[in-house]
Design a protein around this motif. Structure first.
Motif, PDB file in Angstrom:
ATOM      1  N   ASP A  27      -6.200 -14.020 -23.123  1.00  0.00           N
ATOM      2  CA  ASP A  27      -7.628 -13.745 -23.303  1.00  0.00           C
ATOM      3  C   ASP A  27      -8.431 -13.738 -22.004  1.00  0.00           C
ATOM      4  N   HIS A  28      -7.774 -13.747 -20.849  1.00  0.00           N
ATOM      5  CA  HIS A  28      -8.495 -13.658 -19.580  1.00  0.00           C
ATOM      6  C   HIS A  28      -8.835 -12.186 -19.291  1.00  0.00           C
ATOM      7  N   LEU A  29     -10.119 -11.898 -19.188  1.00  0.00           N
ATOM      8  CA  LEU A  29     -10.553 -10.522 -18.998  1.00  0.00           C
ATOM      9  C   LEU A  29     -10.401 -10.101 -17.539  1.00  0.00           C
ATOM     10  N   PRO A  30      -9.937  -8.873 -17.289  1.00  0.00           N
ATOM     11  CA  PRO A  30      -9.727  -8.411 -15.912  1.00  0.00           C
ATOM     12  C   PRO A  30     -11.042  -8.091 -15.223  1.00  0.00           C
ATOM     13  N   ARG A  31     -11.016  -8.157 -13.906  1.00  0.00           N
ATOM     14  CA  ARG A  31     -12.179  -7.772 -13.097  1.00  0.00           C
ATOM     15  C   ARG A  31     -11.735  -6.763 -12.048  1.00  0.00           C
ATOM     16  N   ARG A  32     -12.606  -5.840 -11.793  1.00  0.00           N
ATOM     17  CA  ARG A  32     -12.321  -4.899 -10.711  1.00  0.00           C
ATOM     18  C   ARG A  32     -12.484  -5.611  -9.374  1.00  0.00           C
ATOM     19  N   ARG A  33     -11.507  -5.460  -8.490  1.00  0.00           N
ATOM     20  CA  ARG A  33     -11.606  -6.084  -7.181  1.00  0.00           C
ATOM     21  C   ARG A  33     -11.139  -5.107  -6.108  1.00  0.00           C
ATOM     22  N   ARG A  34     -11.506  -5.401  -4.901  1.00  0.00           N
ATOM     23  CA  ARG A  34     -11.118  -4.554  -3.773  1.00  0.00           C
ATOM     24  C   ARG A  34      -9.834  -5.107  -3.164  1.00  0.00           C
ATOM     25  N   ALA A  35      -8.773  -4.319  -3.214  1.00  0.00           N
ATOM     26  CA  ALA A  35      -7.504  -4.746  -2.629  1.00  0.00           C
ATOM     27  C   ALA A  35      -7.522  -4.511  -1.125  1.00  0.00           C
ATOM     28  N   GLU A  36      -6.926  -5.446  -0.384  1.00  0.00           N
ATOM     29  CA  GLU A  36      -6.793  -5.283   1.057  1.00  0.00           C
ATOM     30  C   GLU A  36      -5.699  -4.266   1.371  1.00  0.00           C
ATOM     31  N   PRO A  37      -5.750  -3.628   2.552  1.00  0.00           N
ATOM     32  CA  PRO A  37      -4.757  -2.601   2.892  1.00  0.00           C
ATOM     33  C   PRO A  37      -3.314  -3.074   2.767  1.00  0.00           C
ATOM     34  N   GLY A  38      -3.051  -4.353   3.041  1.00  0.00           N
ATOM     35  CA  GLY A  38      -1.687  -4.853   2.985  1.00  0.00           C
ATOM     36  C   GLY A  38      -1.249  -5.346   1.619  1.00  0.00           C
ATOM     37  N   ASP A  39      -2.164  -5.371   0.638  1.00  0.00           N
ATOM     38  CA  ASP A  39      -1.807  -5.853  -0.701  1.00  0.00           C
ATOM     39  C   ASP A  39      -0.887  -4.866  -1.405  1.00  0.00           C
ATOM     40  N   GLU A  40       0.113  -5.423  -2.091  1.00  0.00           N
ATOM     41  CA  GLU A  40       1.043  -4.573  -2.831  1.00  0.00           C
ATOM     42  C   GLU A  40       0.591  -4.331  -4.259  1.00  0.00           C
ATOM     43  N   SER A  41      -0.438  -5.014  -4.712  1.00  0.00           N
ATOM     44  CA  SER A  41      -0.949  -4.842  -6.079  1.00  0.00           C
ATOM     45  C   SER A  41      -2.449  -5.089  -6.072  1.00  0.00           C
ATOM     46  N   GLY A  42      -3.052  -5.016  -7.252  1.00  0.00           N
ATOM     47  CA  GLY A  42      -4.475  -5.299  -7.362  1.00  0.00           C
ATOM     48  C   GLY A  42      -5.372  -4.085  -7.390  1.00  0.00           C
ATOM     49  N   ARG A  43      -4.774  -2.885  -7.446  1.00  0.00           N
ATOM     50  CA  ARG A  43      -5.574  -1.663  -7.427  1.00  0.00           C
ATOM     51  C   ARG A  43      -5.695  -0.999  -8.795  1.00  0.00           C
ATOM     52  N   GLY A  44      -4.976  -1.508  -9.795  1.00  0.00           N
ATOM     53  CA  GLY A  44      -4.908  -0.815 -11.081  1.00  0.00           C
ATOM     54  C   GLY A  44      -6.244  -0.585 -11.741  1.00  0.00           C
ATOM     55  N   ILE A  45      -7.040  -1.645 -11.905  1.00  0.00           N
ATOM     56  CA  ILE A  45      -8.338  -1.502 -12.566  1.00  0.00           C
ATOM     57  C   ILE A  45      -9.266  -0.628 -11.730  1.00  0.00           C
ATOM     58  N   ALA A  46      -9.185  -0.743 -10.398  1.00  0.00           N
ATOM     59  CA  ALA A  46     -10.012   0.094  -9.535  1.00  0.00           C
ATOM     60  C   ALA A  46      -9.659   1.570  -9.708  1.00  0.00           C
ATOM     61  N   ILE A  47      -8.372   1.865  -9.866  1.00  0.00           N
ATOM     62  CA  ILE A  47      -7.953   3.256 -10.090  1.00  0.00           C
ATOM     63  C   ILE A  47      -8.499   3.760 -11.420  1.00  0.00           C
ATOM     64  N   VAL A  48      -8.359   2.936 -12.465  1.00  0.00           N
ATOM     65  CA  VAL A  48      -8.860   3.324 -13.782  1.00  0.00           C
ATOM     66  C   VAL A  48     -10.366   3.563 -13.734  1.00  0.00           C
ATOM     67  N   ALA A  49     -11.093   2.666 -13.085  1.00  0.00           N
ATOM     68  CA  ALA A  49     -12.553   2.808 -12.985  1.00  0.00           C
ATOM     69  C   ALA A  49     -12.950   4.072 -12.241  1.00  0.00           C
TER      70      ALA A  49
END
Length: 280
Positions: free
Chosen positions: A231-253
């Motif tokens: 039940d933890h709701l996702p948040r859009r966040r800015r991934a750093e250039p070296g991050d291997e994940s964390g871009r999914g919601i930003a792509i969808v948005a």
């Protein structure tokens, strides 16, 4: 939502309380999911005129502070009509409140037509006039029973996401097949598959079983939704250039017309996005 409104009500005036009902219609499941802060029961009329009353409020009025408001649900299949209303429509000084609600049920049983027609009939049946001594608000919601060519514009498909990481390629293949069968143009097809991939990947990484993918089209929108047991709701966040994940919601948005998330009854969440369809 009601917990946030409860805190807001207390900040505005700690000596006042207010009732509220918040509802989401799920046409795929044919149900109306609601949370009620001391509000009057939702009424639902099916195609044959039978009227059902939603269960008691799922929590106390807003402004009482510190309460958890649970969710309830009531069937709202194709051809049915739901009515939400304030006490000004049914409460009278010389009669019990339950009598007013029962009279509204009887009026709704024989009310057909568009939402505006149904609304006008209910207001007239309650004897509401321009000099009525209380505020009245009525909201009528209909789930149309669609047939023929019109029904082809309203489709849905679902896939249970089983098997861990193996679910991701199956979800993409499923979405591709569904969107192709619905005859969407290539660009929208590709965007829909990409959004499906990102939502499913997000659920596989951060959610828990059971997981489910749903696609729905209306005459105006394509909606893609993934549900899971966390039940933890996702948040859009800015991934750093070296991050291997964390871009999914930003792509969808970025690619979708809109996106959002909500908690689901019984625990878990739904994360969704939608694409506005071009008029033919």
């Amino acid at each position: 939502m009601l917990q946030l409104l409860d805190g807001l009500a207390a900040e505005i005036d700690a000596n006042q309380i207010a009732t509220c009902v918040y509802a989401i219609h799920d046409p795929n499941e044919g149900r109306l999911v609601y949370a009620s802060a001391g509000h009057l029961p939702i009424l639902v009329r099916d195609e044959d005129g039978t009227v059902q009353r939603a269960d008691e409020p799922t929590g106390p009025p807003l402004g009482t502070g510190g309460w958890i408001h649970a969710s309830g649900s009531i069937a709202l299949p194709p051809g049915s009509t739901a009515v939400l209303y304030t006490d000004g429509l049914v409460e009278r000084r010389d009669e019990d409140l339950d009598e007013g609600i029962a009279a509204l049920e009887r009026a709704l049983s024989g009310a057909t037509g568009t939402p505006q027609v149904v609304c006008d009939r209910l207001v007239r049946s309650a004897g509401v006039t321009p000099d009525h001594d209380d505020d009245v608000a009525v909201l009528v919601l209909q789930h149309p029973a669609r047939k023929g060519a019109e029904a082809e514009l309203f489709r849905n498909a679902a896939l249970e996401l089983l098997g861990g990481v193996e679910a991701a390629p199956r979800a993409r293949a499923f979405a591709s097949g569904v969107l192709t069968s619905w005859r969407f143009p290539a660009e929208l097809h590709d965007l829909g598959v990409l959004a499906t991939s990102e939502l499913v990947a997000n659920s596989l990484q951060h959610g828990t079983p059971p997981m489910r993918l749903r696609l729905r089209r209306t005459d105006r929108r394509l909606i893609i939704e993934v549900t899971d047991g966390d039940d933890h709701l996702p948040r859009r966040r800015r991934a750093e250039p070296g991050d291997e994940s964390g871009r999914g919601i930003a792509i969808v948005a970025t690619i979708a017309s809109n996106w959002g998330s909500r908690r689901t009854p019984g625990g878990g969440k739904a994360v969704w996005c939608e694409f506005v369809l071009q008029k033919p």
